[in-house]
Design an enzyme around this catalytic site. Structure first.
Site, PDB file in Angstrom:
ATOM      1  N   LYS A  93      21.085 -43.773 -12.510  1.00  0.00           N
ATOM      2  CA  LYS A  93      21.098 -44.617 -13.752  1.00  0.00           C
ATOM      3  C   LYS A  93      19.590 -45.372 -13.809  1.00  0.00           C
ATOM      4  O   LYS A  93      18.700 -45.082 -14.880  1.00  0.00           O
ATOM      5  CB  LYS A  93      22.040 -45.623 -13.802  1.00  0.00           C
ATOM      6  CG  LYS A  93      23.338 -44.749 -14.426  1.00  0.00           C
ATOM      7  CD  LYS A  93      24.425 -45.699 -15.028  1.00  0.00           C
ATOM      8  CE  LYS A  93      25.411 -44.969 -15.481  1.00  0.00           C
ATOM      9  NZ  LYS A  93      26.851 -45.554 -15.497  1.00  0.00           N
ATOM     10  N   LYS A 102      25.338 -30.036 -15.517  1.00  0.00           N
ATOM     11  CA  LYS A 102      26.659 -30.687 -15.493  1.00  0.00           C
ATOM     12  C   LYS A 102      26.616 -31.276 -17.139  1.00  0.00           C
ATOM     13  O   LYS A 102      25.668 -31.816 -17.617  1.00  0.00           O
ATOM     14  CB  LYS A 102      26.578 -32.013 -14.715  1.00  0.00           C
ATOM     15  CG  LYS A 102      27.677 -32.991 -15.103  1.00  0.00           C
ATOM     16  CD  LYS A 102      27.679 -34.180 -14.320  1.00  0.00           C
ATOM     17  CE  LYS A 102      28.596 -35.033 -14.737  1.00  0.00           C
ATOM     18  NZ  LYS A 102      28.698 -36.513 -15.199  1.00  0.00           N
ATOM     19  N   LYS A 147      26.748 -36.693 -21.595  1.00  0.00           N
ATOM     20  CA  LYS A 147      26.404 -37.154 -23.111  1.00  0.00           C
ATOM     21  C   LYS A 147      24.573 -37.453 -22.660  1.00  0.00           C
ATOM     22  O   LYS A 147      24.169 -37.661 -23.506  1.00  0.00           O
ATOM     23  CB  LYS A 147      27.073 -38.335 -23.325  1.00  0.00           C
ATOM     24  CG  LYS A 147      27.212 -39.387 -22.618  1.00  0.00           C
ATOM     25  CD  LYS A 147      28.000 -40.649 -23.061  1.00  0.00           C
ATOM     26  CE  LYS A 147      28.452 -41.665 -22.269  1.00  0.00           C
ATOM     27  NZ  LYS A 147      29.263 -41.355 -21.072  1.00  0.00           N
TER      28      LYS A 147
HETATM   29  P1  ADP Z   1      29.153 -38.458 -19.049  1.00  0.00           P
HETATM   30  O1  ADP Z   1      28.238 -37.815 -17.729  1.00  0.00           O
HETATM   31  O2  ADP Z   1      28.905 -37.885 -20.326  1.00  0.00           O
HETATM   32  O3  ADP Z   1      28.212 -39.936 -19.032  1.00  0.00           O
HETATM   33  P2  ADP Z   1      31.154 -40.232 -17.786  1.00  0.00           P
HETATM   34  O4  ADP Z   1      30.222 -40.491 -16.699  1.00  0.00           O
HETATM   35  O5  ADP Z   1      31.237 -41.111 -18.810  1.00  0.00           O
HETATM   36  O6  ADP Z   1      30.583 -38.991 -18.866  1.00  0.00           O
HETATM   37  O7  ADP Z   1      32.537 -39.533 -17.298  1.00  0.00           O
HETATM   38  C1  ADP Z   1      33.999 -39.892 -17.775  1.00  0.00           C
HETATM   39  C2  ADP Z   1      34.999 -39.029 -16.688  1.00  0.00           C
HETATM   40  O8  ADP Z   1      34.532 -37.507 -17.205  1.00  0.00           O
HETATM   41  C3  ADP Z   1      34.559 -39.233 -15.297  1.00  0.00           C
HETATM   42  O9  ADP Z   1      35.831 -39.198 -14.606  1.00  0.00           O
HETATM   43  C4  ADP Z   1      33.568 -38.014 -14.872  1.00  0.00           C
HETATM   44  O10 ADP Z   1      33.787 -37.671 -13.738  1.00  0.00           O
HETATM   45  C5  ADP Z   1      34.342 -37.169 -15.747  1.00  0.00           C
HETATM   46  N1  ADP Z   1      33.222 -36.034 -16.116  1.00  0.00           N
HETATM   47  C6  ADP Z   1      32.420 -36.298 -17.010  1.00  0.00           C
HETATM   48  N2  ADP Z   1      31.340 -35.323 -17.158  1.00  0.00           N
HETATM   49  C7  ADP Z   1      31.972 -34.090 -16.560  1.00  0.00           C
HETATM   50  C8  ADP Z   1      31.810 -32.883 -16.321  1.00  0.00           C
HETATM   51  N3  ADP Z   1      30.681 -32.155 -16.700  1.00  0.00           N
HETATM   52  N4  ADP Z   1      32.488 -31.977 -15.504  1.00  0.00           N
HETATM   53  C9  ADP Z   1      33.658 -32.692 -14.843  1.00  0.00           C
HETATM   54  N5  ADP Z   1      34.071 -34.086 -15.024  1.00  0.00           N
HETATM   55  C10 ADP Z   1      33.304 -34.779 -16.003  1.00  0.00           C
END
Ligand code: ADP
Ligand code: TRP
Length: 321
Positions: A110, A190, A193
């Site tokens: 981050k 991956k 957002k």
């Molecule tokens: P982002 O990467 O969009 O910011 P978050 O970090 O808020 O998403 O993730 C929220 C939840 O969704 C977590 O438990 C995370 O491990 C899961 N998650 C997010 N992106 C993925 C992905 N591409 N594949 C699998 N799990 C994901």
């Protein structure tokens, strides 16, 4: 078995969130006592607009209820309705080595992406440990990227129990669906957002189609035989399809005469089949704010009772009573 997970209300939820975390957590509600919360304290580490946080919290609540979270089976609440976790964070901080936090990827990732290097961002895993330990959770369904935080939680819990000479906390395990450990985005990285490569769960059908048409593939032509195992469209299609349908598409890839446009169309159809009914359900729930608030308030009451008990035990063990 007590299952717990949380999600930050910091953006429109996407297929990565759904298959990596939401669906596993919702499916588990049939197997044990489930706690699920909206991590709004955590979200404060990355944005500051009060109205956006309020709206994001409402959106996540609607998303989960529309996707099948059953408030009779799952204790569903806002993190900030249980302020006991912040006190517990302080108590856990005492047994949290700096080195343990320094090794965490999320802080490094981050700050590398331009987030200010605040103490809150650095100590984020300790708050997450408090979330998990406050409810004596045994199983934490998360995506791959959160696994390290559950490991940190285990370390902290063991250290705290050793310090007190008693089992104040249950030691949790993470649970990761290995077939969906990382859902790829439309660019093959991956889905996240932060990378602008998502397919949103509740996107209008046309917008979802547009996103799907942008999925990156190699440049093989319609007639060429293709490899399903290296294709982003197939990787996403697999998440929706039955084993039979997956095998059928894989065969078409290998046979040739089946273009990426055809595969994208099949993906869109599979997506609509799952998410159109949920979108309708979400629209209905959106009109019933009182119901949604009632669910979250009732969840907070139950969660708070449990967290208060755990915190009380920790306070007593440390001589704070
Ligand atoms: P982002 O990467 O969009 O910011 P978050 O970090 O808020 O998403 O993730 C929220 C939840 O969704 C977590 O438990 C995370 O491990 C899961 N998650 C997010 N992106 C993925 C992905 N591409 N594949 C699998 N799990 C994901
Ligand atoms: N850190 C998690 C995320 O960004 C959200 C979260 C906060 C969480 N506390 C938790 C997940 C406790 C599981 C258990 O996705």
């Amino acid at each position: 078995m007590r299952i717990l997970s949380g999600i930050q209300p910091s953006g429109r939820l996407h297929l990565g969130n759904y298959f990596g975390m939401m669906k596993p957590a919702i499916d588990l509600q049939e197997e044990g006592e489930t706690y699920l919360f909206i991590a709004n304290y955590h979200a404060l580490t990355s944005f500051r607009d009060a109205e956006a946080l309020r709206q994001g919290t409402r959106d996540v609540a609607l998303d989960f209820l529309a996707c099948g979270l059953d408030p009779e089976k799952t204790v569903f609440f806002r993190q900030s309705d249980v302020p006991e976790v912040t006190e517990l964070t302080w108590l856990l901080s005492m047994v949290t080595p700096m080195g343990l936090l320094e090794r965490c990827h999320s802080f490094k990732d981050k700050t590398a992406r331009g987030f200010p290097a605040t103490h809150a961002l650095f100590s984020y895993p300790v708050l997450m440990a408090a979330d998990i330990l406050a409810y004596q959770s045994t199983l934490v369904p998360v995506g791959q990227d959160q696994k390290q935080h559950v490991e940190v939680t285990r370390d902290i819990a063991v250290k705290f129990n050793n310090l007190c000479g008693q089992d104040i906390f249950t030691i949790p395990e993470s649970s990761i669906r290995t077939n969906v450990a990382v859902v790829p985005g439309i660019d093959g990285q991956k889905m996240s957002k932060s990378y602008d490569n998502t397919i949103e769960l509740f996107a209008e059908p046309k917008a979802a189609r547009k996103q799907m048409m942008r999925i990156v593939t190699d440049s093989k032509g319609l007639e060429d035989a293709k490899d399903p195992d290296t294709c982003n469209v197939y990787a996403l299609y697999r998440l929706f399809a039955t084993e039979e349908a997956q095998a059928e598409m894989a065969q078409r890839y290998r046979d040739g005469g089946y273009g990426y446009g055809d595969a994208k169309k099949a993906l869109h159809e599979a997506f609509l089949e799952v998410f159109e009914p949920l979108r309708e359900k979400r629209a209905a729930l959106e009109k019933d704010a009182a119901y949604v608030d009632g669910v979250l308030d009732a969840g907070a009451k139950k969660a708070r009772a449990l967290a208060t008990e755990t915190l009380g035990n920790a306070r007593t063990a440390l001589g704070l009573d």
